[in-house]
Design a protein around this motif. Structure first.
Motif, PDB file in Angstrom:
ATOM      1  N   ALA A 268       8.632  -1.493  -8.617  1.00  0.00           N
ATOM      2  CA  ALA A 268       8.606  -0.358  -7.932  1.00  0.00           C
ATOM      3  C   ALA A 268       9.172  -0.701  -6.308  1.00  0.00           C
ATOM      4  CB  ALA A 268       7.225   0.410  -7.643  1.00  0.00           C
ATOM      5  N   ALA A 269       8.683  -1.828  -5.879  1.00  0.00           N
ATOM      6  CA  ALA A 269       8.993  -2.467  -4.858  1.00  0.00           C
ATOM      7  C   ALA A 269      10.435  -2.906  -4.661  1.00  0.00           C
ATOM      8  CB  ALA A 269       8.131  -3.559  -4.368  1.00  0.00           C
ATOM      9  N   ASN A 270      10.967  -3.436  -5.781  1.00  0.00           N
ATOM     10  CA  ASN A 270      12.168  -3.622  -5.974  1.00  0.00           C
ATOM     11  C   ASN A 270      13.212  -2.633  -5.851  1.00  0.00           C
ATOM     12  OD1 ASN A 270      14.498  -5.880  -6.225  1.00  0.00           O
ATOM     13  ND2 ASN A 270      14.809  -4.650  -8.203  1.00  0.00           N
ATOM     14  N   ASN A 271      12.971  -1.814  -6.527  1.00  0.00           N
ATOM     15  CA  ASN A 271      13.801  -0.624  -6.564  1.00  0.00           C
ATOM     16  C   ASN A 271      13.958   0.194  -5.101  1.00  0.00           C
ATOM     17  OD1 ASN A 271      14.356  -0.794  -9.304  1.00  0.00           O
ATOM     18  ND2 ASN A 271      13.084   1.038  -9.742  1.00  0.00           N
ATOM     19  N   TRP A 272      12.707   0.112  -4.280  1.00  0.00           N
ATOM     20  CA  TRP A 272      12.719   0.570  -2.970  1.00  0.00           C
ATOM     21  C   TRP A 272      13.574  -0.217  -2.027  1.00  0.00           C
ATOM     22  CZ3 TRP A 272      12.479   5.450  -1.923  1.00  0.00           C
ATOM     23  CH2 TRP A 272      11.515   6.309  -2.836  1.00  0.00           C
TER      24      TRP A 272
ATOM     25  N   VAL B 102       1.588  -9.846 -16.251  1.00  0.00           N
ATOM     26  CA  VAL B 102       1.925  -8.404 -16.804  1.00  0.00           C
ATOM     27  C   VAL B 102       1.506  -7.230 -16.099  1.00  0.00           C
ATOM     28  CG1 VAL B 102       1.911  -6.845 -18.845  1.00  0.00           C
ATOM     29  CG2 VAL B 102       2.285  -9.227 -19.051  1.00  0.00           C
ATOM     30  N   GLN B 103       0.154  -7.457 -15.508  1.00  0.00           N
ATOM     31  CA  GLN B 103      -0.341  -6.083 -14.625  1.00  0.00           C
ATOM     32  C   GLN B 103       0.437  -6.026 -13.332  1.00  0.00           C
ATOM     33  OE1 GLN B 103      -2.695  -4.107 -15.745  1.00  0.00           O
ATOM     34  NE2 GLN B 103      -2.992  -5.479 -17.734  1.00  0.00           N
ATOM     35  N   GLN B 104       1.031  -6.974 -12.643  1.00  0.00           N
ATOM     36  CA  GLN B 104       1.632  -6.955 -11.610  1.00  0.00           C
ATOM     37  C   GLN B 104       3.390  -6.447 -11.730  1.00  0.00           C
ATOM     38  OE1 GLN B 104      -0.024  -9.571 -12.611  1.00  0.00           O
ATOM     39  NE2 GLN B 104      -1.574 -10.099 -11.086  1.00  0.00           N
ATOM     40  N   THR B 105       3.848  -6.180 -13.035  1.00  0.00           N
ATOM     41  CA  THR B 105       5.083  -6.189 -13.216  1.00  0.00           C
ATOM     42  C   THR B 105       5.508  -4.915 -12.755  1.00  0.00           C
ATOM     43  OG1 THR B 105       5.201  -7.794 -15.123  1.00  0.00           O
ATOM     44  CG2 THR B 105       7.071  -6.044 -14.903  1.00  0.00           C
ATOM     45  N   PRO B 106       4.860  -3.545 -12.859  1.00  0.00           N
ATOM     46  CA  PRO B 106       5.083  -2.390 -12.324  1.00  0.00           C
ATOM     47  C   PRO B 106       5.205  -2.556 -10.640  1.00  0.00           C
ATOM     48  CG  PRO B 106       3.497  -1.867 -13.981  1.00  0.00           C
ATOM     49  CD  PRO B 106       3.688  -3.530 -13.694  1.00  0.00           C
TER      50      PRO B 106
ATOM     51  N   GLN C  76       0.865  -1.164   0.070  1.00  0.00           N
ATOM     52  CA  GLN C  76       0.094  -0.052   0.131  1.00  0.00           C
ATOM     53  C   GLN C  76       0.833   1.361   0.104  1.00  0.00           C
ATOM     54  OE1 GLN C  76      -2.494   0.145   3.623  1.00  0.00           O
ATOM     55  NE2 GLN C  76      -0.472  -0.260   5.134  1.00  0.00           N
ATOM     56  N   TYR C  77       2.184   1.221   0.120  1.00  0.00           N
ATOM     57  CA  TYR C  77       2.959   2.369   0.443  1.00  0.00           C
ATOM     58  C   TYR C  77       3.626   2.585  -1.175  1.00  0.00           C
ATOM     59  CZ  TYR C  77       2.621   1.977   5.408  1.00  0.00           C
ATOM     60  OH  TYR C  77       2.031   1.632   6.476  1.00  0.00           O
ATOM     61  N   PHE C  78       3.443   1.846  -2.046  1.00  0.00           N
ATOM     62  CA  PHE C  78       3.991   2.187  -3.352  1.00  0.00           C
ATOM     63  C   PHE C  78       3.001   2.694  -4.333  1.00  0.00           C
ATOM     64  CE2 PHE C  78       6.684  -1.626  -1.641  1.00  0.00           C
ATOM     65  CZ  PHE C  78       7.551  -0.861  -1.594  1.00  0.00           C
ATOM     66  N   ASP C  79       3.458   3.541  -5.208  1.00  0.00           N
ATOM     67  CA  ASP C  79       2.530   3.844  -6.461  1.00  0.00           C
ATOM     68  C   ASP C  79       3.012   2.781  -7.266  1.00  0.00           C
ATOM     69  OD1 ASP C  79       1.628   4.672  -8.581  1.00  0.00           O
ATOM     70  OD2 ASP C  79       2.546   6.401  -8.927  1.00  0.00           O
ATOM     71  N   ARG C  80       1.990   1.775  -7.672  1.00  0.00           N
ATOM     72  CA  ARG C  80       2.306   0.590  -8.268  1.00  0.00           C
ATOM     73  C   ARG C  80       1.959   0.633  -9.722  1.00  0.00           C
ATOM     74  NH1 ARG C  80      -0.179  -3.807  -4.506  1.00  0.00           N
ATOM     75  NH2 ARG C  80      -2.026  -2.824  -5.260  1.00  0.00           N
ATOM     76  N   SER C  81       1.663   1.782 -10.371  1.00  0.00           N
ATOM     77  CA  SER C  81       1.406   2.082 -11.613  1.00  0.00           C
ATOM     78  C   SER C  81       2.414   2.222 -12.372  1.00  0.00           C
ATOM     79  CB  SER C  81       0.705   3.828 -11.816  1.00  0.00           C
ATOM     80  OG  SER C  81       1.650   4.479 -11.599  1.00  0.00           O
ATOM     81  N   PRO C  82       2.504   2.116 -13.647  1.00  0.00           N
ATOM     82  CA  PRO C  82       3.677   2.274 -14.515  1.00  0.00           C
ATOM     83  C   PRO C  82       4.559   3.319 -14.242  1.00  0.00           C
ATOM     84  CG  PRO C  82       2.139   1.190 -15.964  1.00  0.00           C
ATOM     85  CD  PRO C  82       1.232   1.814 -14.728  1.00  0.00           C
ATOM     86  N   HIS C  83       3.724   4.454 -14.187  1.00  0.00           N
ATOM     87  CA  HIS C  83       4.449   5.735 -13.806  1.00  0.00           C
ATOM     88  C   HIS C  83       5.326   5.645 -12.512  1.00  0.00           C
ATOM     89  CE1 HIS C  83       5.251  10.030 -13.560  1.00  0.00           C
ATOM     90  NE2 HIS C  83       4.598  10.050 -12.574  1.00  0.00           N
ATOM     91  N   GLY C  84       4.796   5.171 -11.703  1.00  0.00           N
ATOM     92  CA  GLY C  84       5.303   4.913 -10.102  1.00  0.00           C
ATOM     93  C   GLY C  84       6.354   3.942 -10.351  1.00  0.00           C
ATOM     94  N   ALA C  85       6.284   3.066 -11.138  1.00  0.00           N
ATOM     95  CA  ALA C  85       7.605   2.122 -11.350  1.00  0.00           C
ATOM     96  C   ALA C  85       8.783   2.939 -12.118  1.00  0.00           C
ATOM     97  CB  ALA C  85       7.237   0.970 -12.146  1.00  0.00           C
TER      98      ALA C  85
END
Length: 163
Positions: A106-110, A98-102, A26-35
């Protein structure tokens, strides 16, 4: 650039996922833009990588660090940040995720900030220990990173846990 609020949320989310708590999503912007925005973390983590690189150069007895070593280290840094997301982008269609990839990107980068903190801690401690223990310590670090990656993949890509 990222705001301090986004930084705090990203770190809290990564910490929770690393502890196997799915509410960290819930703490991430999980959209493609957020990724894409999460790649700003790469800039924030660069000094930690530079310190790790210096520790490795010292460990391997590199006396002089020139432009060649800096360019190679920088290239490895960029590849390290992009390789797994690119591979996942190729594998996600095969897994129907595919939908879960962003969300994973995002989570991996953080999570990389926390992984670098772990690596810095292990690197600092290993400088005071004999080589025989350092090898075991590096193996433990590798195991921790594997566990973290498994938890990130499991929660962000909605993969069933191992029985």
């Amino acid at each position: 650039m990222i705001s301090t609020r986004e930084l705090a949320y990203g770190l809290v989310g990564a910490w929770r996922l690393m502890r196997n708590d799915a509410s960290g999503l819930q703490y991430f912007d999980r959209s493609p833009h957020g990724a894409l925005r999460s790649f700003w973390v790469m800039v924030l983590a660069a000094p930690a990588y530079a310190v790790l690189l210096m520790l490795q150069f010292n460990q391997f007895g590199v006396a002089q660090i020139g432009l060649r070593q800096i360019l190679i280290g920088g290239g490895i840094y960029v590849i390290d940040w992009l390789l797994f997301p690119v591979v996942l982008l190729r594998l996600a269609p095969l897994m129907d995720r595919v939908q879960q990839t962003p969300s994973y990107i995002a989570a991996n980068n953080w999570a990389q900030i926390l992984i670098y903190a772990l690596a810095l801690f292990f690197g600092a401690v290993s400088g005071m220990l004999p080589d025989s223990i350092v090898a075991s310590l590096n193996f433990v670090l590798l195991g921790l990173v594997a566990i973290i990656q498994y938890r990130l993949l499991r929660h962000t890509m909605e993969i069933a846990p191992f029985p």
